[in-house]
Design a protein around this motif. Structure first.
Motif, PDB file in Angstrom:
ATOM      1  N   LYS A  57      34.547  29.176  40.885  1.00  0.00           N
ATOM      2  CA  LYS A  57      34.713  27.733  41.037  1.00  0.00           C
ATOM      3  C   LYS A  57      36.186  27.348  41.219  1.00  0.00           C
ATOM      4  O   LYS A  57      36.693  26.424  40.589  1.00  0.00           O
ATOM      5  CB  LYS A  57      34.089  26.979  39.865  1.00  0.00           C
ATOM      6  N   GLY A  58      36.889  28.106  42.058  1.00  0.00           N
ATOM      7  CA  GLY A  58      38.260  27.782  42.407  1.00  0.00           C
ATOM      8  C   GLY A  58      39.321  28.207  41.413  1.00  0.00           C
ATOM      9  O   GLY A  58      40.502  28.000  41.647  1.00  0.00           O
ATOM     10  N   LYS A  59      38.923  28.827  40.305  1.00  0.00           N
ATOM     11  CA  LYS A  59      39.889  29.246  39.294  1.00  0.00           C
ATOM     12  C   LYS A  59      39.819  30.756  39.107  1.00  0.00           C
ATOM     13  O   LYS A  59      38.735  31.331  39.049  1.00  0.00           O
ATOM     14  CB  LYS A  59      39.624  28.540  37.965  1.00  0.00           C
ATOM     15  N   ALA A  60      40.984  31.392  39.007  1.00  0.00           N
ATOM     16  CA  ALA A  60      41.061  32.844  38.873  1.00  0.00           C
ATOM     17  C   ALA A  60      41.176  33.254  37.413  1.00  0.00           C
ATOM     18  O   ALA A  60      41.830  32.575  36.613  1.00  0.00           O
ATOM     19  CB  ALA A  60      42.249  33.377  39.660  1.00  0.00           C
ATOM     20  N   TYR A  61      40.539  34.397  37.090  1.00  0.00           N
ATOM     21  CA  TYR A  61      40.531  34.940  35.733  1.00  0.00           C
ATOM     22  C   TYR A  61      40.737  36.452  35.803  1.00  0.00           C
ATOM     23  O   TYR A  61      40.061  37.134  36.586  1.00  0.00           O
ATOM     24  CB  TYR A  61      39.183  34.686  35.041  1.00  0.00           C
ATOM     25  N   PHE A  62      41.648  36.987  34.988  1.00  0.00           N
ATOM     26  CA  PHE A  62      41.753  38.428  34.867  1.00  0.00           C
ATOM     27  C   PHE A  62      40.466  38.967  34.254  1.00  0.00           C
ATOM     28  O   PHE A  62      39.790  38.278  33.489  1.00  0.00           O
ATOM     29  CB  PHE A  62      42.950  38.822  33.995  1.00  0.00           C
ATOM     30  N   VAL A  63      40.129  40.220  34.585  1.00  0.00           N
ATOM     31  CA  VAL A  63      38.864  40.834  34.166  1.00  0.00           C
ATOM     32  C   VAL A  63      39.112  41.878  33.081  1.00  0.00           C
ATOM     33  O   VAL A  63      40.006  42.716  33.208  1.00  0.00           O
ATOM     34  CB  VAL A  63      38.168  41.498  35.377  1.00  0.00           C
ATOM     35  N   ASP A  64      38.308  41.835  32.040  1.00  0.00           N
ATOM     36  CA  ASP A  64      38.252  42.877  31.013  1.00  0.00           C
ATOM     37  C   ASP A  64      36.898  43.565  31.136  1.00  0.00           C
ATOM     38  O   ASP A  64      35.893  42.912  31.418  1.00  0.00           O
ATOM     39  CB  ASP A  64      38.377  42.271  29.607  1.00  0.00           C
ATOM     40  N   GLY A  65      36.864  44.874  30.949  1.00  0.00           N
ATOM     41  CA  GLY A  65      35.599  45.601  30.988  1.00  0.00           C
ATOM     42  C   GLY A  65      35.470  46.503  32.200  1.00  0.00           C
ATOM     43  O   GLY A  65      34.629  47.392  32.233  1.00  0.00           O
ATOM     44  N   THR A  66      36.287  46.298  33.217  1.00  0.00           N
ATOM     45  CA  THR A  66      36.380  47.168  34.382  1.00  0.00           C
ATOM     46  C   THR A  66      37.770  46.981  34.966  1.00  0.00           C
ATOM     47  O   THR A  66      38.373  45.914  34.801  1.00  0.00           O
ATOM     48  CB  THR A  66      35.267  46.879  35.421  1.00  0.00           C
ATOM     49  N   GLY A  67      38.271  48.013  35.611  1.00  0.00           N
ATOM     50  CA  GLY A  67      39.648  47.966  36.095  1.00  0.00           C
ATOM     51  C   GLY A  67      39.762  47.921  37.603  1.00  0.00           C
ATOM     52  O   GLY A  67      38.793  48.164  38.332  1.00  0.00           O
ATOM     53  N   ILE A  68      40.950  47.650  38.069  1.00  0.00           N
ATOM     54  CA  ILE A  68      41.198  47.493  39.499  1.00  0.00           C
ATOM     55  C   ILE A  68      40.957  48.793  40.266  1.00  0.00           C
ATOM     56  O   ILE A  68      40.474  48.773  41.396  1.00  0.00           O
ATOM     57  CB  ILE A  68      42.620  46.929  39.745  1.00  0.00           C
ATOM     58  N   ASP A  69      41.243  49.951  39.662  1.00  0.00           N
ATOM     59  CA  ASP A  69      41.047  51.230  40.346  1.00  0.00           C
ATOM     60  C   ASP A  69      39.671  51.828  40.098  1.00  0.00           C
ATOM     61  O   ASP A  69      39.362  52.904  40.612  1.00  0.00           O
ATOM     62  CB  ASP A  69      42.142  52.219  39.932  1.00  0.00           C
ATOM     63  N   ASP A  70      38.820  51.155  39.349  1.00  0.00           N
ATOM     64  CA  ASP A  70      37.449  51.628  39.127  1.00  0.00           C
ATOM     65  C   ASP A  70      36.568  51.396  40.361  1.00  0.00           C
ATOM     66  O   ASP A  70      35.433  51.857  40.405  1.00  0.00           O
ATOM     67  CB  ASP A  70      36.811  50.913  37.925  1.00  0.00           C
TER      68      ASP A  70
END
Length: 110
Positions: A57-70
């Motif tokens: 919905k137009g807002k960005a959130y960092f993710v916990d539980g999986t990583g960028i290189d996964d």
């Protein structure tokens, strides 16, 4: 006696209002389509390293539980640092971060 009843009611109302505020800080997503990418490179979130993020919905959130290189090489041609990808996610948004319980990246069309 009236003071005691008044304090009891006041305590109940205070607790009720506090409980409502804390639940408003949590949003549950179930099998929701989102944009996914590097939060710092693509979504302009503050940070010093490349970290996975979603945009909901137009807002960005960092993710916990999986990583960028996964999900492949983040710096590759279609990697998160160079492209915004589509994903279907489940989890909760809490305290400004997405807590992932499921993260399925959609394939890129060739």
């Amino acid at each position: 006696m009236k003071k005691g009843a008044f304090l009891l009611i006041l305590s109940f109302l205070s607790f009720h209002l506090y409980a409502q505020n804390s639940s408003q800080n949590t949003l549950t997503l179930k099998q929701t389509k989102v944009d996914a990418s590097c939060g710092t490179c693509q979504f302009k979130l503050e940070g010093n390293t490349c970290l996975l993020a979603i945009k909901y919905k137009g807002k960005a959130y960092f993710v916990d539980g999986t990583g960028i290189d996964d999900h492949g090489d983040a710096h590759g041609k279609n990697g998160f640092c160079n492209a915004v990808r589509k994903a279907v996610v489940s989890g909760t948004i809490e305290n400004g971060r997405f807590k992932s319980t499921s993260f399925v990246l959609k394939s890129t069309k060739k």
